[in-house]
Design a protein around this motif. Structure first.
Motif, short mmCIF file in Angstrom:
data_model
loop_
_atom_site.label_atom_id
_atom_site.label_comp_id
_atom_site.label_asym_id
_atom_site.label_seq_id
_atom_site.Cartn_x
_atom_site.Cartn_y
_atom_site.Cartn_z
N ARG A 65 -5.28 11.26 4.87
CA ARG A 65 -5.34 10.38 6.04
C ARG A 65 -5.62 8.96 5.56
NH1 ARG A 65 -6.06 11.56 11.29
NH2 ARG A 65 -6.40 13.73 10.72
N GLY A 66 -4.97 7.99 6.19
CA GLY A 66 -5.19 6.61 5.79
C GLY A 66 -4.61 5.62 6.77
N THR A 67 -4.39 4.42 6.27
CA THR A 67 -3.87 3.32 7.08
C THR A 67 -2.69 2.69 6.36
OG1 THR A 67 -6.10 2.87 7.88
CG2 THR A 67 -4.49 1.11 8.15
N VAL A 68 -1.63 2.40 7.10
CA VAL A 68 -0.46 1.73 6.53
C VAL A 68 -0.89 0.31 6.15
CG1 VAL A 68 1.89 0.92 6.93
CG2 VAL A 68 1.15 3.11 7.90
N VAL A 69 -0.75 -0.03 4.88
CA VAL A 69 -1.15 -1.37 4.42
C VAL A 69 0.04 -2.25 4.06
CG1 VAL A 69 -3.46 -0.71 3.68
CG2 VAL A 69 -1.56 -0.53 2.06
N ASN A 70 1.21 -1.65 3.85
CA ASN A 70 2.37 -2.45 3.49
C ASN A 70 3.64 -1.66 3.75
OD1 ASN A 70 3.77 -4.68 2.54
ND2 ASN A 70 3.63 -4.06 0.41
N ILE A 71 4.65 -2.35 4.24
CA ILE A 71 5.98 -1.76 4.39
C ILE A 71 6.97 -2.73 3.80
CG2 ILE A 71 7.76 -0.95 5.98
CD1 ILE A 71 5.51 -0.26 7.96
N VAL B 16 6.72 2.61 1.95
CA VAL B 16 5.55 2.58 2.82
C VAL B 16 4.32 2.87 1.96
CG1 VAL B 16 4.42 3.64 4.81
CG2 VAL B 16 6.92 3.40 4.78
N GLU B 17 3.31 2.00 2.04
CA GLU B 17 2.07 2.20 1.31
C GLU B 17 0.97 2.53 2.30
OE1 GLU B 17 1.51 -1.41 -0.91
OE2 GLU B 17 2.72 -0.66 -2.57
N ILE B 18 0.25 3.62 2.02
CA ILE B 18 -0.85 4.07 2.87
C ILE B 18 -2.11 4.07 2.03
CG2 ILE B 18 -1.76 5.99 4.25
CD1 ILE B 18 1.18 6.88 4.68
N GLU B 19 -3.11 3.32 2.50
CA GLU B 19 -4.40 3.30 1.80
C GLU B 19 -5.22 4.49 2.27
OE1 GLU B 19 -7.95 0.24 0.60
OE2 GLU B 19 -6.63 -0.28 2.25
N THR B 20 -5.63 5.33 1.30
CA THR B 20 -6.41 6.52 1.60
C THR B 20 -7.75 6.44 0.87
OG1 THR B 20 -5.69 7.84 -0.30
CG2 THR B 20 -4.23 7.83 1.63
N ALA B 21 -8.59 7.43 1.09
CA ALA B 21 -9.90 7.46 0.42
C ALA B 21 -9.78 7.55 -1.09
CB ALA B 21 -10.72 8.62 0.96
N VAL B 22 -8.66 8.09 -1.58
CA VAL B 22 -8.48 8.26 -3.03
C VAL B 22 -7.58 7.18 -3.64
CG1 VAL B 22 -8.92 10.72 -2.97
CG2 VAL B 22 -6.58 9.90 -2.72
N GLY B 23 -7.12 6.24 -2.84
CA GLY B 23 -6.26 5.19 -3.34
C GLY B 23 -5.03 5.02 -2.48
N ILE B 24 -4.12 4.22 -2.95
CA ILE B 24 -2.89 3.95 -2.19
C ILE B 24 -1.82 4.97 -2.55
CG2 ILE B 24 -0.99 2.32 -1.87
CD1 ILE B 24 -3.00 0.08 -2.00
N GLU C 134 2.21 -2.04 9.90
CA GLU C 134 1.01 -2.27 9.09
C GLU C 134 -0.20 -2.19 10.00
OE1 GLU C 134 1.19 -5.74 6.62
OE2 GLU C 134 3.17 -5.19 5.85
N GLY C 135 -1.25 -1.51 9.53
CA GLY C 135 -2.47 -1.33 10.30
C GLY C 135 -2.51 -0.02 11.07
N ASP C 136 -1.38 0.66 11.19
CA ASP C 136 -1.34 1.94 11.90
C ASP C 136 -2.05 3.03 11.10
OD1 ASP C 136 0.15 0.92 13.98
OD2 ASP C 136 2.06 1.80 13.30
N PRO C 137 -2.76 3.93 11.79
CA PRO C 137 -3.27 5.11 11.09
C PRO C 137 -2.08 6.00 10.74
CG PRO C 137 -3.71 5.28 13.44
CD PRO C 137 -3.11 3.92 13.20
N ALA C 138 -2.17 6.67 9.60
CA ALA C 138 -1.05 7.51 9.17
C ALA C 138 -1.58 8.69 8.36
CB ALA C 138 -0.07 6.69 8.32
N LEU C 139 -0.77 9.69 8.25
CA LEU C 139 -1.09 10.88 7.47
C LEU C 139 0.01 11.05 6.43
CD1 LEU C 139 -3.05 13.29 7.29
CD2 LEU C 139 -1.52 14.51 8.82
N SER D 236 13.76 6.14 9.57
CA SER D 236 12.55 6.91 9.84
C SER D 236 11.37 5.99 10.14
CB SER D 236 12.21 7.82 8.66
OG SER D 236 13.17 8.83 8.53
N VAL D 237 11.27 4.87 9.42
CA VAL D 237 10.21 3.90 9.69
C VAL D 237 10.34 3.39 11.12
CG1 VAL D 237 9.32 1.61 9.07
CG2 VAL D 237 9.95 3.21 7.27
N ASP D 238 11.57 3.14 11.55
CA ASP D 238 11.81 2.63 12.90
C ASP D 238 11.56 3.70 13.96
OD1 ASP D 238 12.52 0.18 11.83
OD2 ASP D 238 14.67 0.62 11.86
N ARG D 239 11.93 4.94 13.68
CA ARG D 239 11.75 6.02 14.66
C ARG D 239 10.30 6.39 14.87
NH1 ARG D 239 16.34 8.54 12.37
NH2 ARG D 239 14.96 9.81 11.12
N LEU D 240 9.44 6.21 13.86
CA LEU D 240 8.04 6.67 14.00
C LEU D 240 7.24 5.92 15.06
CD1 LEU D 240 7.09 7.65 10.35
CD2 LEU D 240 7.25 9.12 12.34
#
Length: 72
Positions: free
Chosen positions: A13-19, A28-36, A53-58, A45-49
């Motif tokens: 689980r994390g947050t989208v930090v860069n697209i 797509v880069e997601i910052e998680t507890a263990v790193g990016i 940036e800033g969105d929570p993501a899994l 797919s990016v458009d359909r979701l």
């Protein structure tokens, strides 16, 4: 949309930090507890979701190949 169940154990689980958008694929880069975690997915797919940036993501992943290197 919410996920009510999934059988993948490899989830972060994390947050989208860069697209980085491309015409066909995007990174797509997601910052998680263990790193990016970085994933290359189709731009459609990016458009359909829709991912922003800033969105929570899994990040869900399944590895059919794992490379191992020896560290000296």
């Amino acid at each position: 949309m919410s996920i009510t169940g999934v059988n993948t154990r490899n989830q972060l689980r994390g947050t989208v930090v860069n697209i980085r958008r491309g015409s066909v694929v995007s990174e797509v880069e997601i910052e998680t507890a263990v790193g990016i975690v970085s994933a290359v997915v189709t731009t459609s797919s990016v458009d359909r979701l829709p991912l922003r940036e800033g969105d929570p993501a899994l990040a869900l992943f399944k590895a059919t190949d794992v490379l191992v290197a020896r560290l000296d």
